[in-house]
Design a protein around this motif. Structure first.
Motif, mmCIF file in Angstrom:
data_model
loop_
_atom_site.group_PDB
_atom_site.id
_atom_site.type_symbol
_atom_site.label_atom_id
_atom_site.label_comp_id
_atom_site.label_asym_id
_atom_site.label_seq_id
_atom_site.Cartn_x
_atom_site.Cartn_y
_atom_site.Cartn_z
ATOM 1 N N ARG A 112 -2.149 -6.578 -3.379
ATOM 2 C CA ARG A 112 -1.478 -7.840 -3.032
ATOM 3 C C ARG A 112 -1.365 -8.724 -4.273
ATOM 4 N N ASN A 169 -2.837 -14.152 -2.849
ATOM 5 C CA ASN A 169 -3.449 -13.558 -1.656
ATOM 6 C C ASN A 169 -4.832 -13.002 -1.970
ATOM 7 N N ASP A 216 -3.302 -3.117 0.978
ATOM 8 C CA ASP A 216 -2.425 -4.280 0.840
ATOM 9 C C ASP A 216 -2.425 -4.985 2.191
ATOM 10 N N GLN A 217 -1.444 -5.830 2.482
ATOM 11 C CA GLN A 217 -1.436 -6.520 3.779
ATOM 12 C C GLN A 217 -1.325 -5.532 4.927
#
Length: 142
Positions: free
Chosen positions: A65, A69, A103-104
Motif C-alpha cells: 500500500r 496507508n 495490500d488492501q
C-alpha cells in the motif's frame, strides 16, 4: 444479398454499436481479471489470517500500500514497498526467504507475485483477504 446487408447495417443504431463496444470492454476486463487470478494461483499461495500469522515470523512481510496507508496502520513487522515504487525497491527483497505480500485487498499482491515469480522468486504468499480483513496485531505510527 447486398440488400440484406444494407438493411442489417441500417438496423444497427448508434446505441447498438455503443452496447457492443461496452460488452467487448467488459469481456476484456473480465478476461484480464480471470487471467490474473489464474496466474496468481499458479505462482503464490493464498493464506488466511491464521496461516499468515503462523508463518510470518520467518518471512519478509511486504506491505504494497502507499505510505499514507502504511503509516495509518500496518501488520507488525511489515515493511513498506509501495506498488508504485516496486521496480526501484524490488532488489531489497531476498530470494532465499519466503515473501509474504499484502495490500488492501489482494489484486496488487497478485500482480507483484507474478512479477516476483518471473524474476526467480519461488516462496511467495499472499494474505487472502488483504489488510482490510486482517485481525492480527497492527502497528500504527503517530
Amino acid at each position: 444479398m447486398k440488400g440484406e446487408s444494407q438493411m442489417f447495417l441500417q438496423a444497427i443504431s448508434i446505441w447498438g454499436i455503443i452496447d457492443i463496444i461496452l460488452i467487448v470492454v467488459m469481456l476484456y476486463i473480465l478476461g484480464n481479471q480471470l487471467y490474473l487470478w489464474y496466474q496468481g494461483r499458479r505462482v503464490a499461495h493464498f493464506l488466511e489470517n491464521q496461516e499468515f500469522r503462523h508463518g510470518m515470523h520467518v518471512a519478509q512481510i511486504i506491505d504494497l500500500r502507499d505510505k499514507d496507508n502504511f503509516d495509518a496502520g500496518h501488520i507488525m513487522g511489515a515493511r513498506n514497498v509501495p506498488y508504485a515504487q516496486f521496480k526501484i525497491m524490488k532488489e531489497s527483497i531476498r530470494k532465499d526467504m519466503p515473501v509474504y505480500l499484502y495490500d488492501q485487498g489482494k489484486s496488487l499482491s497478485t500482480r507483484i507475485a507474478v512479477r516476483l515469480h518471473k524474476d526467480g522468486y519461488t516462496d511467495i504468499y499472499i494474505l487472502k483477504n488483504g489488510f482490510d480483513k486482517w485481525d492480527g496485531r497492527v502497528k500504527k505510527r503517530s
